[in-house]
Motif scaffolding. Structure first.
Motif, PDB file in Angstrom:
ATOM      1  N   THR A 278       0.813  -1.223   0.000  1.00  9.06           N
ATOM      2  CA  THR A 278       0.000   0.000   0.000  1.00  9.06           C
ATOM      3  C   THR A 278       0.843   1.270   0.000  1.00  9.06           C
ATOM      4  O   THR A 278       0.295   2.371   0.005  1.00  9.06           O
ATOM      5  N   GLU A 284      -3.509   7.685   1.407  1.00  8.29           N
ATOM      6  CA  GLU A 284      -3.862   8.597   2.500  1.00  8.29           C
ATOM      7  C   GLU A 284      -4.195   9.992   1.981  1.00  8.29           C
ATOM      8  O   GLU A 284      -5.097  10.659   2.507  1.00  8.29           O
ATOM      9  N   GLU A 285      -3.483  10.408   0.922  1.00 11.84           N
ATOM     10  CA  GLU A 285      -3.791  11.711   0.316  1.00 11.84           C
ATOM     11  C   GLU A 285      -5.200  11.733  -0.269  1.00 11.84           C
ATOM     12  O   GLU A 285      -5.841  12.789  -0.341  1.00 11.84           O
ATOM     13  N   ILE A 289      -7.972   5.780   5.029  1.00 12.74           N
ATOM     14  CA  ILE A 289      -7.302   5.564   6.324  1.00 12.74           C
ATOM     15  C   ILE A 289      -6.619   4.195   6.328  1.00 12.74           C
ATOM     16  O   ILE A 289      -7.229   3.176   5.977  1.00 12.74           O
ATOM     17  N   LEU A 290      -5.352   4.189   6.722  1.00 17.67           N
ATOM     18  CA  LEU A 290      -4.594   2.944   6.851  1.00 17.67           C
ATOM     19  C   LEU A 290      -4.462   2.574   8.319  1.00 17.67           C
ATOM     20  O   LEU A 290      -4.275   3.433   9.182  1.00 17.67           O
ATOM     21  N   VAL A 296      -5.175  -1.485   4.730  1.00 18.36           N
ATOM     22  CA  VAL A 296      -6.305  -0.597   4.426  1.00 18.36           C
ATOM     23  C   VAL A 296      -7.468  -0.917   5.360  1.00 18.36           C
ATOM     24  O   VAL A 296      -7.862  -2.079   5.495  1.00 18.36           O
ATOM     25  N   THR A 304     -13.703   1.731   2.106  1.00 17.39           N
ATOM     26  CA  THR A 304     -12.676   2.443   2.860  1.00 17.39           C
ATOM     27  C   THR A 304     -13.293   3.735   3.390  1.00 17.39           C
ATOM     28  O   THR A 304     -14.496   3.979   3.208  1.00 17.39           O
TER      29      THR A 304
END
Length: 464
Positions: A278, A284-285, A289-290, A296, A304
């Motif tokens: 990932t 994230e941009e 959210i990770l 993920v 997501t």
């Protein structure tokens, strides 16, 4: 079926089970589908993991069957009539077959996607916001994006693979010589499967386990059977032994443990878990959210945190199985495209560890019962009393069923034995459809058959 001008545009990053299965569903529902793939259709499941390892294991199973043939009255002789007492493996030939089967399976997937008018773009896909995927200098707008980029073998600075004698599970299929002494570091599913397979191929194996038992995440009774059988067949199992480093000097690989001990062998397989693919994808941009470790974060319909962005498979860390990846991908497309959808229920997932013997599980676990998380009655029936098992010389293994007191509904099960991956299916159906132990017991089984033990275990759960 190809989408028209008003179609939903779906872009899927990753061509593994989570990617290609979701592409087929989206195409079936009329979407305009593009799959962005870097390593080859089928992903690690087809090219470097499931298909190759289970093909290798199929050869190992045959070796095990042949080695036990004398007990069933079958003897082998050479062309001069002398008794043939040893069997050996041609590892180069085995690995050639492994890689060919993987390539064939990948080609089958490519043909299927082409037939459904799914466009495949070669390259590394990254997000440019939640509605656009960039591949090289190509930009693709999307109404929905599915991230299905999988995971890669975890390595450590002190244990770096060289592709020759220190290997990840993706590199073992380039071996042409038979290891004289193999060390497997890691006793989870991957480590246990490779240790079991290479042992069956006649290779001396040492398994380094940081935990107190092999397969710490599996049913404790099943783990005990596997460890006992493996040791009986000659495997060295080093429990509670944590690896410090793996180094190579010429043809010798040395595994140093944190307590100062060291083991030497000709080859070492690192089975240290997985890291999600990932990084450097703009996730994230784009508002995705990770979780810790880079996985993920998804809900039970594969969404997501970014609108219109879904994720499936090993990169989510939900349950690292090809079957779960495929289901997560299908669920994502059913949800986005408005078809009937049932959220992912991990308590109905059946899984299998392809060791010798195999270990198959579904539903609630013995551990959940012992901890008080689930109230269930448990019956465990050894396979050694099964007539078909006796005929085939099978002594190891068992069937275990868990059912709710009162209702008698089957909520879980474990099968340990040959082809447990097939035997778990009736238990899986019972769990999925909330059948009672009595209903499972009253369905006819063939006599003699291994599946007879499942019905017998169910009968023992009958309460008047």
């Amino acid at each position: 079926m190809s989408g028209g001008p008003e179609s939903n545009k779906v872009v899927i990053i990753g061509g593994g089970p989570g990617g290609y299965e979701s592409a087929l569903v989206a195409a079936q529902l009329g979407a305009d589908v593009t799959v962005v793939d870097t390593d080859g259709l089928g992903g690690s499941a087809v090219l470097t993991d499931c298909v190759p390892s289970k093909t290798l294991i199929a050869t190992a199973e045959l070796m095990t069957d042949v080695s036990g043939a004398a007990e069933l009255g079958v003897n082998f002789h050479d062309h001069q009539g002398d008794a043939a007492t040893t069997i050996s493996v041609d590892l180069a030939r085995v690995n050639t077959r492994v890689k060919q089967l993987a390539a064939d399976q990948s080609a089958d997937i490519a043909r299927r996607l082409a037939k459904e008018d799914v466009e495949v773009v070669r390259g590394y896909g990254r997000l440019d916001g939640p509605g656009r995927v960039v591949v090289g200098d190509q930009s693709i707008d999307a109404d929905a994006i599915l991230i299905a980029t999988g995971a890669a073998p975890r390595t450590l600075p002190t244990a770096q693979p060289d592709g020759e004698r220190i290997l990840t599970w993706e590199q073992v299929y380039d071996l042409t010589e038979v290891p004289s002494e193999l060390i497997v570091v890691g006793s989870g599913v991957t480590g246990a499967e490779f240790a079991s397979a290479y042992l069956a191929l006649g290779i001396p194996v040492t398994l380094v386990s940081s935990r107190d038992r092999v397969l710490p995440g599996e049913d404790a009774d099943a783990s005990a059977v596997l460890e006992e059988v493996s040791k009986r067949r000659g495997m060295k199992v080093l429990s509670e032994s944590r690896m410090e480093s793996v180094t190579r000097s010429g043809d010798v690989v040395t595994v140093t443990l944190t307590d100062g001990r060291s083991i030497q062998g000709s080859h070492c397989i690192l089975a240290l878990g997985s890291i999600p693919n990932t990084a450097d994808m703009g996730l994230e941009e784009a508002g995705v959210i990770l979780k810790e470790g880079g996985f993920v974060n998804v809900d039970r319909v594969s969404r997501t945190s970014a609108r219109g962005v879904y994720s499936a498979g090993d990169c989510t860390g939900v349950l690292m199985l090809a079957s779960v990846a495929a289901m997560q991908g299908r669920i994502a497309m059913w949800h986005f495209l408005g078809d009937t959808v049932h959220p992912l229920d991990l308590k109905k997932v059946s899984s299998n560890v392809f060791t010798a013997p195999e270990i198959a599980t579904v539903g609630w676990t013995q551990q959940a019962v012992d901890s008080g998380e689930m109230n269930a009655e448990v019956v465990m029936l050894p396979l050694s009393g099964n007539p078909r098992a006796k005929m085939q010389g099978v002594r190891d293994g068992f069937v275990k069923l868990l059912c709710r007191p009162g209702t008698g509904i089957v909520v879980g099960g474990v099968v340990v034995g040959p082809r447990a991956s097939e035997l778990i299916h009736p238990v899986s159906i019972a769990v999925a459809e909330s059948l009672t132990a009595d209903q499972l017991a009253q369905a006819f089984t063939v006599y003699p058959s291994m599946s007879g033990s499942i019905a017998e275990a169910a009968r023992r759960l009958h309460r008047v």
